[in-house]
Scaffold this active site. Structure first.
Site, mmCIF file in Angstrom:
data_model
loop_
_atom_site.group_PDB
_atom_site.id
_atom_site.type_symbol
_atom_site.label_atom_id
_atom_site.label_comp_id
_atom_site.label_asym_id
_atom_site.label_seq_id
_atom_site.Cartn_x
_atom_site.Cartn_y
_atom_site.Cartn_z
ATOM 1 N N LYS A 27 41.335 90.106 84.359
ATOM 2 C CA LYS A 27 41.158 90.989 85.508
ATOM 3 C C LYS A 27 39.737 91.534 85.561
ATOM 4 C CE LYS A 27 44.519 93.705 86.335
ATOM 5 N NZ LYS A 27 45.511 94.350 87.158
ATOM 6 N N ARG A 97 44.220 100.171 84.264
ATOM 7 C CA ARG A 97 45.071 98.980 84.169
ATOM 8 C C ARG A 97 44.689 98.120 82.976
ATOM 9 N NH1 ARG A 97 46.606 97.686 89.962
ATOM 10 N NH2 ARG A 97 45.275 99.078 91.152
ATOM 11 N N GLY A 106 52.987 91.839 84.466
ATOM 12 C CA GLY A 106 53.847 92.999 84.293
ATOM 13 C C GLY A 106 54.186 93.342 82.854
ATOM 14 N N MET A 108 52.167 94.543 80.523
ATOM 15 C CA MET A 108 51.520 95.748 80.018
ATOM 16 C C MET A 108 51.435 96.783 81.130
ATOM 17 S SD MET A 108 48.862 94.134 77.411
ATOM 18 C CE MET A 108 48.177 93.147 78.682
ATOM 19 N N ARG A 364 42.984 86.095 90.507
ATOM 20 C CA ARG A 364 43.172 85.309 89.281
ATOM 21 C C ARG A 364 43.766 83.964 89.685
ATOM 22 N NH1 ARG A 364 48.181 88.985 87.033
ATOM 23 N NH2 ARG A 364 49.517 88.632 88.801
ATOM 24 N N HIS A 482 58.967 90.497 89.972
ATOM 25 C CA HIS A 482 58.838 90.048 88.582
ATOM 26 C C HIS A 482 59.651 88.781 88.316
ATOM 27 C CE1 HIS A 482 60.078 90.085 84.301
ATOM 28 N NE2 HIS A 482 58.786 90.216 84.150
ATOM 29 N N ARG A 590 68.243 52.127 69.039
ATOM 30 C CA ARG A 590 69.007 52.412 67.810
ATOM 31 C C ARG A 590 70.350 51.701 67.922
ATOM 32 N NH1 ARG A 590 66.661 57.833 68.798
ATOM 33 N NH2 ARG A 590 65.704 58.627 66.887
ATOM 34 N N GLU A 773 58.270 55.500 58.073
ATOM 35 C CA GLU A 773 58.897 56.822 58.113
ATOM 36 C C GLU A 773 59.128 57.384 56.711
ATOM 37 O OE1 GLU A 773 62.656 56.522 60.198
ATOM 38 O OE2 GLU A 773 63.068 54.536 59.398
ATOM 39 N N SER A 792 55.900 51.083 63.626
ATOM 40 C CA SER A 792 56.306 52.152 64.529
ATOM 41 C C SER A 792 56.584 53.381 63.673
ATOM 42 C CB SER A 792 57.560 51.752 65.315
ATOM 43 O OG SER A 792 57.957 52.836 66.122
ATOM 44 N N GLY A 794 58.143 56.508 62.512
ATOM 45 C CA GLY A 794 59.351 57.307 62.712
ATOM 46 C C GLY A 794 59.052 58.698 62.195
ATOM 47 N N THR A 795 58.488 59.505 63.082
ATOM 48 C CA THR A 795 57.981 60.802 62.615
ATOM 49 C C THR A 795 59.086 61.835 62.384
ATOM 50 O OG1 THR A 795 57.407 61.102 64.925
ATOM 51 C CG2 THR A 795 55.596 60.667 63.402
ATOM 52 N N ASN A 796 60.317 61.509 62.798
ATOM 53 C CA ASN A 796 61.418 62.425 62.453
ATOM 54 C C ASN A 796 61.639 62.380 60.943
ATOM 55 O OD1 ASN A 796 61.708 62.658 65.219
ATOM 56 N ND2 ASN A 796 63.385 61.179 65.323
ATOM 57 N N CYS A 859 57.920 56.400 67.470
ATOM 58 C CA CYS A 859 59.203 56.489 68.156
ATOM 59 C C CYS A 859 60.011 57.715 67.717
ATOM 60 C CB CYS A 859 60.018 55.215 67.968
ATOM 61 S SG CYS A 859 60.439 54.884 66.252
ATOM 62 N N TYR A 879 50.933 52.672 71.563
ATOM 63 C CA TYR A 879 51.904 53.254 72.496
ATOM 64 C C TYR A 879 52.658 54.414 71.862
ATOM 65 C CZ TYR A 879 55.576 50.808 69.884
ATOM 66 O OH TYR A 879 56.417 50.390 68.898
HETATM 67 C C1 PEP Z 1 62.502 58.680 63.057
HETATM 68 O O1 PEP Z 1 62.873 58.873 61.908
HETATM 69 O O2 PEP Z 1 61.505 59.199 63.540
HETATM 70 C C2 PEP Z 1 63.279 57.794 63.933
HETATM 71 C C3 PEP Z 1 62.853 57.493 65.129
HETATM 72 O O3 PEP Z 1 64.486 57.376 63.488
HETATM 73 P P1 PEP Z 1 65.819 58.258 63.480
HETATM 74 O O4 PEP Z 1 65.531 59.506 64.226
HETATM 75 O O5 PEP Z 1 66.862 57.429 64.084
HETATM 76 O O6 PEP Z 1 66.009 58.486 62.009
HETATM 77 MG MG MG Z 2 64.325 57.549 61.031
#
Ligand code: PEP
Ligand code: MG
Length: 900
Positions: A27, A97, A106, A108, A364, A482, A590, A773, A792, A794-796, A859, A879
């Site tokens: 502001k 203000r 709103g 503050m 703003r 609001h 899967r 993974e 690929s 598998g970041t889970n 993935c 990708y």
């Molecule tokens: C993972 O582990 O990232 C994955 C894609 O496989 P899932 O979630 O099926 O274990």
């Molecule tokens: Mg997995």
């Protein structure tokens, strides 16, 4: 801390400018900029955010230079205004203000009319010629000051409905009722004088202190309270939701009061330089004659439209500013053009007209919903206000969600019973059970219930409940209330100003059209039209393909991005949906989900129960044609695009029933004893199944499973290829930790595939690759890549195993970690770039050291998270793959990564 703590603005000059948001808050920086642009701004000064952080650290003390700098800046203002703060003959009043770096609507505090005391009241009456106006301003000051300074900043936490502001509002209502007054303006000077006395007594009675009668005490009380409001409950909770750092602090703006409530040639309003709900290039806003700013937002009176094109059902019969004060409107419209050209973005502005003279109080960058953001970005680019790259950066990827929003099923909607109509503040459909408080909304949502938060009006104290609700419905308020602002910012379905509702939050009941609805009753909202329905109406998925602006934006995004975007899908329906959203292949299919169908689970269980390879093969024979059919459907849906299919991953016990009744049923179906089932379940039991017999470990110990799956994949590919479908199968082995594991599975896969191809007499190119993974696979990626034809991530699982947090059990402590900042974000939602990211980066480098053009994707869930997508771009992946509805989000995020 810098020596300069106070920045003056006014009279076409300013110490600061728009770039100084960190120091002056949004502001303050924009007031300085407007002043420099020669836009009429009431003069004033900004106390920096540095003072706020100092004030918080030192326990409520100011740096020693501050008082002198405030005095000096006040003198400058007094000179311009030709009046003096606290002077009995010719008094100047201030507003105080807050103003943080990024807007926190709103959250503050604001205090108006500072400087009205028994000494200055007669002077202002003489100056303004209106006793009514002065006492109206005074009662507002008492209300705001007692609430903000004497109660909230003092740390007093009254019970719901017992706050001082509420109690004073109640006194005012009592007086109005006694007089038969409908609206505030029906009260005359004598009434307001009486009211002021009542207010002062009430303040003393409840807060045990007199309302201060000294102008300087008022000013410094207000400044301190605004600083303290940075750490107020609702501001803190808003910062958590929006991810705003606590360290920023707020600036304080002290500005000459201009009055929109001095008579019928006065007004106050808010406007957007374009329609924030649709993005249309039309000047859009609301105002009230003879009112102060809070009246427009509070929704007590129905606001009037600033021009003919802004008129709504509710304001249709009321004159617009365009008609009522044409000269002021013309000037305002010119300022609109000037501001848009200067800032090159849609602005949200506040103005006041005093005695027919226009003043700008704020500008703003305006909050907008996703639909509007997309349209404005495209139209501003086409008018050459911004570049294509800027246009792409103007839409937050998450905002696309709103274009992909579900709508109420029109067929069901036609038949449904309309309860009431209101203003369409947030688009899309929303269905849920009624709750009447924000806390209930949060609690119910935590239990997995869908709720609609129904309130008379929302206040910033309600944000946590608004966030948790499917939709928001209020009885009062306009398009700039609001509820409307917050919902629009979040792209949430919302209807406001639904006057037919009679709500009692304490009794948890709402009456409408002679019907009573209670907590837990279902209602449905059409937030695009502003209609409330009784009961539960079906929701239809959105159809973004009909939105030309969206299509154009996505076209630009696709041209600029380098990352490909695939989808995670394991059935033809999802594959088609994702393809419609622009998916360029399947990054993860899967296969385990395919074994749960009622026609398959029996064969799957038969395989698990088998004692030897021969028995397993027999059961797998039954599964083969079913799997083949699945893959045929998916290949057809993805004609011409790559499809990555993963071999069986989860531990086998997941396919067996755990409870007695189901075990008995299974025994009967399979013609075995319950004991046999129990024994099998027992023998499959693992202490840590996530780290147990799963992934490639299954395929290695039972190669016939991998062989059956590969046979089904390649047979399906041959069959559709013969019909002209272009197939690119990619066979993916899960949970690989060593090169030898992959080697083992690749051998099974290749031998099976070659046999099928030879038999079919078809040539199909296929690949065999691996999930990365397990940390060891990332660390030894150079060796793994000797075998793998693609990676690929598998970041889970990679997150699970890098942190050592079980995916299934992290819910027990992650919320605590997040709340207490042990973690800054949930690593299962957004990739931990510092830790897990290192493994990803290293895995790519080492993999490509072996195989130069190794194709690499992701993935895990992170493939649809914009920040993680940007990371994937940076580390050179080919990708990302995400769930179908996140495909457009990933496409835009990938484009933004390329632009940045
Ligand atoms: C993972 O582990 O990232 C994955 C894609 O496989 P899932 O979630 O099926 O274990
Ligand atoms: Mg997995």
């Amino acid at each position: 801390m810098a020596e300069k703590q106070v920045y003056f603005f006014g009279d076409g000059k300013a110490d600061g400018n728009a770039k100084m948001k960190e120091l002056l808050g949004g502001k303050g920086a924009n007031l300085a900029e407007m002043s420099k642009l020669d836009i009429p701004v009431p003069p004033g000064f900004t106390i920096t955010t540095e003072v706020c952080t100092h004030f918080m650290k030192i326990g409520g003390n100011y740096p020693k230079e501050l008082e002198g700098q405030v005095e000096a800046a006040s003198k400058k203002v007094e000179k311009i205004m030709n009046s003096r703060f606290g002077n009995p003959e010719n008094p100047l009043l201030f507003s105080v203000r807050s103003g943080a770096r990024s807007s926190m609507p709103g959250m503050m505090e604001t205090i108006l009319n500072i400087g009205l005391t028994s000494a200055t009241i007669p002077g202002l009456i003489a100056k303004s010629g209106s006793e009514r106006f002065v006492y109206d301003s005074y009662r507002r000051l008492i209300m705001m000051y007692s609430d903000v300074v004497m109660e909230k900043a003092a740390g007093i936490e009254p019970k719901e409905g017992m706050g001082i502001r509420h109690q004073l509002e109640h006194e005012m209502q009592k007086l109005k009722d006694a007089k038969g007054a409908k609206i505030d303006t029906d009260l005359d000077a004598d009434d307001l004088k009486k009211l002021v006395d009542i207010f002062k007594k009430k303040v003393k009675q409840i807060l045990k202190k007199d309302f201060p009668d000294d102008h300087n005490e008022q000013l410094w009380g207000a400044i301190g309270a605004v600083f303290r409001s940075w750490n107020g409950k609702r501001a803190v909770s808003y910062r958590r939701i929006e991810g705003i750092p606590d360290e920023w602090g707020t600036a304080v703006n002290v500005q000459t009061m201009v009055f929109g409530n001095m008579g019928t040639n006065c007004a106050t309003g808010v406007a957007f330089t374009r329609d924030p709900a649709t993005g249309e290039n039309k000047f859009y806003g609301e105002f009230l004659v003879n009112a102060q700013g809070e009246d427009v937002v509070a929704g007590i009176r129905t606001p009037q439209a600033i021009n003919e094109v802004s008129k709504t059902k509710a304001s249709k019969h009321l004159p617009s500013l365009e008609k009522l004060m044409p000269a002021c409107y013309k000037q305002l419209a010119q300022i609109r053009t000037k501001l848009e050209k200067h800032y090159r973005d849609m602005q949200d502005i506040e103005f006041t007209i005093q005695d027919g003279k226009l003043f700008m109080l704020q500008t703003r960058v305006g909050k907008r919903n996703g639909v509007a953001a997309v349209r404005m970005a495209i139209e501003m680019c086409e008018k050459r206000l911004i570049s294509k790259e800027e246009a792409l950066l103007r839409v937050r990827p998450e905002q696309l969600d709103e274009l992909l929003h579900p709508m109420l099923d029109p067929k069901e909607e036609k038949k449904a019973q309309q309860l009431a109509g209101g203003l369409p503040a947030g688009p899309g459909g929303g269905i849920g059970q009624i709750v009447f408080t924000a806390d209930d909304a949060e609690a119910w949502a935590k239990q997995g219930k869908k709720v609609i938060l129904v309130r008379n009006e929302t206040s910033p104290e309600d944000v946590h409940g608004m966030k948790a609700a499917q939709a928001i419905l209020t009885a009062m308020g306009g398009m700039t209330s609001h509820a409307a602002l917050v919902a629009r910012g979040w792209g949430k379905c919302c209807i406001v100003g639904c006057g037919a509702l009679n709500i009692s939050a304490t009794k948890k009941v709402m009456a409408v059209k002679g019907k009573e609805l209670h907590e837990g009753d279902w209602i449905s909202l059409n937030g695009t039209k502003g209609v409330v329905y009784d009961g539960k109406i079906g929701l239809l998925p959105a159809d973004p393909q009909k939105n030309v602006h969206y299509k154009k934006l996505m076209g630009w995004a696709d041209k600029i991005r380098r990352l490909n975007v695939r989808t995670n899908a394991d059935n033809p329906q999802d594959a088609r949906t994702a393809r419609n959203f622009g998916a360029e292949g399947i990054g993860l299919c899967r296969t385990e989900h395919m074994f749960f169908g009622p026609d398959r689970i029996a064969a799957m269980r038969q395989m698990i129960l088998a004692d030897d390879e021969a028995g397993r093969k027999q059961a797998l024979k039954k599964l083969l044609p079913l799997q083949r059919r699945d893959f045929i459907g998916i290949f057809k849906a993805m004609d011409g695009l790559p499809v990555t299919i993963r071999t069986l991953d989860p531990p086998l016990h997941e396919f067996l029933p755990n409870d007695k009744a189901s075990q008995k049923e299974m025994a009967e179906q399979m013609g075995v004893t319950v004991e046999a089932i129990k024994d099998k379940v027992q023998s499959l039991h693992e202490a840590n199944p996530m780290l147990g017999h799963r992934g490639c470990r299954l395929g290695i110990t039972y190669p016939e499973i991998t062989a059956m799956q590969v046979q089904a994949i390649i047979e399906a590919a041959c069959q559709v290829a013969k019909k002209g479908v272009k197939v690119h199968p990619e066979i993916m082995i899960p949970l690989v930790g060593t090169k030898a594991e992959l080697e083992n599975q690749k051998k099974v896969a290749v031998e099976t595939a070659e046999k099928v191809l030879q038999k079919a007499g078809v040539k199909i190119k296929y690949m065999v690759g691996t999930m990365i993974e397990i940390p060891r696979a990332a660390l030894t990626a150079d060796q793994v890549a000797e075998v793998a034809e693609f990676f690929s991530f598998g970041t889970n699982d990679l997150t699970q195993m890098t942190f050592g947090y079980s995916r299934d059990d992290a819910g027990k402590f992650l919320p605590y970690y997040l709340k207490n900042k042990i973690l800054s974000a949930d690593p299962f939602q957004t990739l931990d770039q510092q830790g897990v990211g290192q493994l990803v980066q290293l895995g790519i480098q080492r993999g490509r050291a072996t195989r130069k053009d190794l194709k690499v994707g992701i993935c895990g869930e992170h493939g649809g998270d914009p920040k993680s997508v940007e990371f994937c771009h940076r580390v050179g992946m080919n990708y990302v793959s995400c769930s179908p509805f996140r495909v457009p989000i990933a496409r835009l995020a990938a484009a933004q990564a390329a632009v940045r």
